[in-house]
Design an enzyme around this catalytic site. Sequence first.
Site, short mmCIF file in Angstrom:
data_model
loop_
_atom_site.label_atom_id
_atom_site.label_comp_id
_atom_site.label_asym_id
_atom_site.label_seq_id
_atom_site.Cartn_x
_atom_site.Cartn_y
_atom_site.Cartn_z
N ASP A 219 0.82 -1.23 0.00
CA ASP A 219 0.00 0.00 0.00
C ASP A 219 0.85 1.27 0.00
O ASP A 219 0.31 2.38 0.06
CB ASP A 219 -0.95 0.00 1.22
CG ASP A 219 -0.19 -0.03 2.54
OD1 ASP A 219 1.06 -0.02 2.51
OD2 ASP A 219 -0.83 -0.06 3.60
N ARG B 150 13.44 25.28 1.94
CA ARG B 150 13.16 26.55 1.27
C ARG B 150 11.86 27.19 1.75
O ARG B 150 11.66 28.38 1.62
CB ARG B 150 13.15 26.37 -0.25
CG ARG B 150 14.56 26.24 -0.82
CD ARG B 150 14.55 25.92 -2.29
NE ARG B 150 14.12 24.55 -2.54
CZ ARG B 150 14.02 24.01 -3.74
NH1 ARG B 150 14.29 24.72 -4.80
NH2 ARG B 150 13.64 22.76 -3.89
N HIS C 216 19.43 25.92 2.87
CA HIS C 216 19.13 27.13 2.10
C HIS C 216 19.39 28.41 2.91
O HIS C 216 20.04 29.33 2.41
CB HIS C 216 17.69 27.07 1.60
CG HIS C 216 17.39 28.14 0.61
ND1 HIS C 216 18.12 28.31 -0.52
CD2 HIS C 216 16.47 29.12 0.63
CE1 HIS C 216 17.67 29.35 -1.19
NE2 HIS C 216 16.66 29.85 -0.50
N LYS D 226 18.24 38.02 -9.29
CA LYS D 226 17.24 37.04 -9.76
C LYS D 226 15.88 37.38 -9.18
O LYS D 226 15.77 37.84 -8.05
CB LYS D 226 17.69 35.66 -9.28
CG LYS D 226 16.67 34.56 -9.40
CD LYS D 226 17.31 33.22 -9.05
CE LYS D 226 16.49 32.44 -8.07
NZ LYS D 226 17.10 31.14 -7.72
N ARG E 141 12.00 35.50 -8.77
CA ARG E 141 11.15 34.33 -9.04
C ARG E 141 9.71 34.69 -8.72
O ARG E 141 9.41 35.18 -7.64
CB ARG E 141 11.58 33.13 -8.19
CG ARG E 141 10.85 31.86 -8.59
CD ARG E 141 11.13 30.71 -7.65
NE ARG E 141 12.50 30.21 -7.69
CZ ARG E 141 12.93 29.28 -8.54
NH1 ARG E 141 12.11 28.77 -9.43
NH2 ARG E 141 14.18 28.88 -8.48
N SER F 136 17.47 22.62 -9.17
CA SER F 136 16.24 21.82 -9.19
C SER F 136 15.76 21.68 -10.63
O SER F 136 16.17 20.75 -11.33
CB SER F 136 15.19 22.48 -8.28
OG SER F 136 14.02 21.72 -8.28
N GLY G 277 16.57 23.70 -12.98
CA GLY G 277 17.61 24.26 -13.86
C GLY G 277 17.26 25.66 -14.34
O GLY G 277 18.09 26.32 -14.99
N GLY G 278 16.06 26.14 -14.03
CA GLY G 278 15.62 27.47 -14.49
C GLY G 278 16.59 28.58 -14.12
O GLY G 278 16.89 29.45 -14.95
C1 R5P Z 1 16.81 29.20 -4.58
O1 R5P Z 1 16.85 30.34 -4.13
C2 R5P Z 1 17.97 28.28 -4.62
O2 R5P Z 1 19.12 28.85 -4.12
C3 R5P Z 1 18.23 27.77 -6.03
O3 R5P Z 1 18.69 28.84 -6.84
C4 R5P Z 1 16.98 27.20 -6.63
O4 R5P Z 1 16.40 26.30 -5.76
C5 R5P Z 1 17.27 26.54 -7.96
O5 R5P Z 1 16.06 26.08 -8.48
P1 R5P Z 1 15.85 25.89 -10.03
O6 R5P Z 1 16.95 25.01 -10.52
O7 R5P Z 1 14.49 25.23 -10.13
O8 R5P Z 1 15.85 27.25 -10.66
#
Ligand code: R5P
Length: 292
Positions: A34, A93, A127, A189, A191, A220, A222-223
């Site tokens: 399960d 995070r 983080h 950056k 987001r 994560s 790669g963005g």
């Molecule tokens: C976020 O502030 C972290 O330091 C990384 O930059 C982030 O988690 C990377 O995520 P992704 O690869 O999805 O852009």
Amino acid sequence: MKIVPGPASKQLGEKIAELLNLETVPLAFKRHPDGESYVRLEGDVENEEIAIVQTTSPPQDTRLMQLALIADAAKRHGAKKITAVVPYLAYARQDRVFLKGEAVSVEAVARMLRAAGVDSLITVNVHKAKVLAKFPFPAKTVSAIPLLAKYFKKKGFEGAFSLAPDKGAVWLAEEAKQVLGGEYGYLEKHRDRYTGQVSMEKKGLNVHRKTVIIFDDIISTGGTIIAAAKVLKEQGADKVYAACVHPLLIENAEKRILEAGVEEVVGTDSVPSSASKVSLAPLLSRELAKGA
Ligand code: R5P
């Protein structure tokens, strides 16, 4: 002390035990039909200090549950102190309420681990280190950035430009610069909190015709790296490399990063992956030897 290599970090746990010349406690684990997790310690832990080595990268919830069950089993069978060695700490995070109605997930995780029997915790490049102050047990984060920078130094990248993808991470670039020499800096950056979309502001950086290594805690999707590489190329960077402590590399992230013109993606065995070229074993064994 004995080491319990958890199912998510078996190799790393065994390497740490080998470096410290410590016995490992074998573990049986399985998933019930399960989906529930099951663990059983196959060695004696009575009156022992134990260190459970278990990363909590995807599938995070399963790996957290396994960690909690191992801690419970160890406590129940007489372990006198339990240190959780969690190279990648899931949920870190979500360290505050960003939007009304949210949980502070990392604090909920810490309370859960405490309830299961964990007495202290060591993690790597969490983080934001300040979250650990709110944990209900001593918790420490150590940095693997110097190890990543040494990897590049050995490859002959002394003098490369060390770059953080955002201002909050500039200390990562600064740490790398201590090993590599050369300059360091950061990008701006942004987001979107709802879509997760990353955008990078153009910023005058002295990267023209230079080799740039981007240092981040996590890759994560790669963005972030893809957006950073684009800005760097537009500013005339010669070659761009990406280094991170936790290569989560979700959904072909490595392939997409390479297709975006990055030469190589380098990570640690915090999260076993094709990019895990640097081992955390020396760093974590040193920390355990200090007495967590
Ligand atoms: C976020 O502030 C972290 O330091 C990384 O930059 C982030 O988690 C990377 O995520 P992704 O690869 O999805 O852009």
